[in-house]
Design an enzyme around this catalytic site. Sequence first.
Site, PDB file in Angstrom:
ATOM      1  N   PRO A   7       0.822  -1.228   0.000  1.00  0.00           N
ATOM      2  CA  PRO A   7       0.000   0.000   0.000  1.00  0.00           C
ATOM      3  C   PRO A   7       0.845   1.263   0.000  1.00  0.00           C
ATOM      4  O   PRO A   7       0.962   1.957   1.004  1.00  0.00           O
ATOM      5  CB  PRO A   7      -0.776  -0.130   1.317  1.00  0.00           C
ATOM      6  CG  PRO A   7       0.172  -0.865   2.223  1.00  0.00           C
ATOM      7  CD  PRO A   7       0.933  -1.820   1.340  1.00  0.00           C
ATOM      8  N   MET A   8       1.451   1.576  -1.137  1.00  0.00           N
ATOM      9  CA  MET A   8       2.361   2.715  -1.212  1.00  0.00           C
ATOM     10  C   MET A   8       1.588   4.018  -1.357  1.00  0.00           C
ATOM     11  O   MET A   8       0.884   4.226  -2.346  1.00  0.00           O
ATOM     12  CB  MET A   8       3.333   2.522  -2.374  1.00  0.00           C
ATOM     13  CG  MET A   8       4.284   1.362  -2.170  1.00  0.00           C
ATOM     14  SD  MET A   8       5.288   1.026  -3.651  1.00  0.00           S
ATOM     15  CE  MET A   8       4.067   0.173  -4.667  1.00  0.00           C
ATOM     16  N   GLU A   9       1.764   4.896  -0.379  1.00  0.00           N
ATOM     17  CA  GLU A   9       1.022   6.162  -0.349  1.00  0.00           C
ATOM     18  C   GLU A   9       1.454   7.050  -1.513  1.00  0.00           C
ATOM     19  O   GLU A   9       2.631   7.180  -1.828  1.00  0.00           O
ATOM     20  CB  GLU A   9       1.297   6.873   0.990  1.00  0.00           C
ATOM     21  CG  GLU A   9       0.285   7.945   1.327  1.00  0.00           C
ATOM     22  CD  GLU A   9       0.664   9.298   0.772  1.00  0.00           C
ATOM     23  OE1 GLU A   9      -0.256  10.097   0.501  1.00  0.00           O
ATOM     24  OE2 GLU A   9       1.865   9.544   0.621  1.00  0.00           O
ATOM     25  N   CYS A  98       4.849   3.675   8.005  1.00  0.00           N
ATOM     26  CA  CYS A  98       5.163   4.803   7.132  1.00  0.00           C
ATOM     27  C   CYS A  98       6.322   5.625   7.713  1.00  0.00           C
ATOM     28  O   CYS A  98       6.255   6.084   8.856  1.00  0.00           O
ATOM     29  CB  CYS A  98       3.938   5.689   6.943  1.00  0.00           C
ATOM     30  SG  CYS A  98       4.264   7.126   5.879  1.00  0.00           S
ATOM     31  N   LYS A 139       0.895  -3.556   9.577  1.00  0.00           N
ATOM     32  CA  LYS A 139       2.135  -3.476   8.810  1.00  0.00           C
ATOM     33  C   LYS A 139       3.137  -2.665   9.619  1.00  0.00           C
ATOM     34  O   LYS A 139       2.851  -1.538  10.023  1.00  0.00           O
ATOM     35  CB  LYS A 139       1.895  -2.827   7.449  1.00  0.00           C
ATOM     36  CG  LYS A 139       3.106  -2.880   6.513  1.00  0.00           C
ATOM     37  CD  LYS A 139       2.729  -2.464   5.098  1.00  0.00           C
ATOM     38  CE  LYS A 139       3.862  -2.765   4.114  1.00  0.00           C
ATOM     39  NZ  LYS A 139       5.008  -1.852   4.256  1.00  0.00           N
ATOM     40  N   GLU A 201      12.691  -5.175  -0.650  1.00  0.00           N
ATOM     41  CA  GLU A 201      13.772  -5.485  -1.590  1.00  0.00           C
ATOM     42  C   GLU A 201      13.523  -6.729  -2.446  1.00  0.00           C
ATOM     43  O   GLU A 201      14.469  -7.456  -2.780  1.00  0.00           O
ATOM     44  CB  GLU A 201      15.109  -5.622  -0.853  1.00  0.00           C
ATOM     45  CG  GLU A 201      15.680  -4.310  -0.364  1.00  0.00           C
ATOM     46  CD  GLU A 201      15.929  -3.287  -1.469  1.00  0.00           C
ATOM     47  OE1 GLU A 201      16.723  -3.563  -2.380  1.00  0.00           O
ATOM     48  OE2 GLU A 201      15.311  -2.208  -1.426  1.00  0.00           O
TER      49      GLU A 201
END
Length: 318
Positions: A7-9, A98, A139, A201
Amino acid sequence: MKLFLAPMEGVVDWVMRDTLTRIGGIDQCVTEFLRVTDRLHPESVFYKNCPELKTHSRTRWGTPVFVQLLGGHAEPLALNAQRAVKLGALGIDLNFGCPAKTVNRHDGGASLLKSCDRVFTIIDTVRKAVPSEIPVTAKIRLGFDDPSKCLDIAQAAQEANATWLTVHCRTKTDGYRPPAYWEWIPQIKEKTKLKIVANGEIWNVADFHRCVEVTQCEDYMIGRGVLSNPYIFQQIKQSVNKEPVTEMCWAQTKLLLPQFFEASTLYINDYFAVSRTKQWLKALSFKNAEAKQVFDEIKVLKKPKEFREHLERICQQP
């Protein structure tokens, strides 16, 4: 084995989730975080953050989507989790990872990893607020600045009855600098019985197999790797199933871009579409020389009509 889209903001919005799950190989998505302070968001905010709520919390291609919440106060998070579930969310994910400075200054994301008690309280409160059949996941990073903190954090998450824990194998202070310290996951698994999703990664099939070897997890999450290679999930599934791995082809990949631009225009507007399409092209260019050439040509264009015409012309070229 499940493969999760991270879930990349500011990146994995509805359009990106729709585009990537159409390609295939992704088993689960999580929304960009919805920031919670001291109030209950109106339904319209949830629908904006997660349009999939209108389609049974799944993308158009059937991939389940969880709603991710971020904040430092347990009760408002619980109230917003209840509303998300009422609107049809299949699960709630809590963001303790985050690393953004603005988020951390305002008592959110990885800043909460300084206190296992706060991690426990937030997960426990949200868990008790929603029906037992709804997963409540978390997360995390390995810690704020001390990676050994992940052991206590994971125990706190287990005691709070988290359904599973996604571990981004860096601390907050590590940011996104390589490497990812996958070796901490076996230590977490020794201390807890929580299901762990390994993250960090995984850029290609070889990285995935190394991560499997080190972590021995059943499930994995991939973020930036899919932005540079939209077919990585598909390739991993092929490799796991002992099938020939289809290499990324620029001629095929570039055809996604005009569709992505149009969908982003409909979702927000054409200026937003220009920005997001440039963002994705830049990510694609990290691993692909042809994409870099296109990005270098198009990055200076600002007017949506000019940008669209140039993009379509490039994508029509053999």
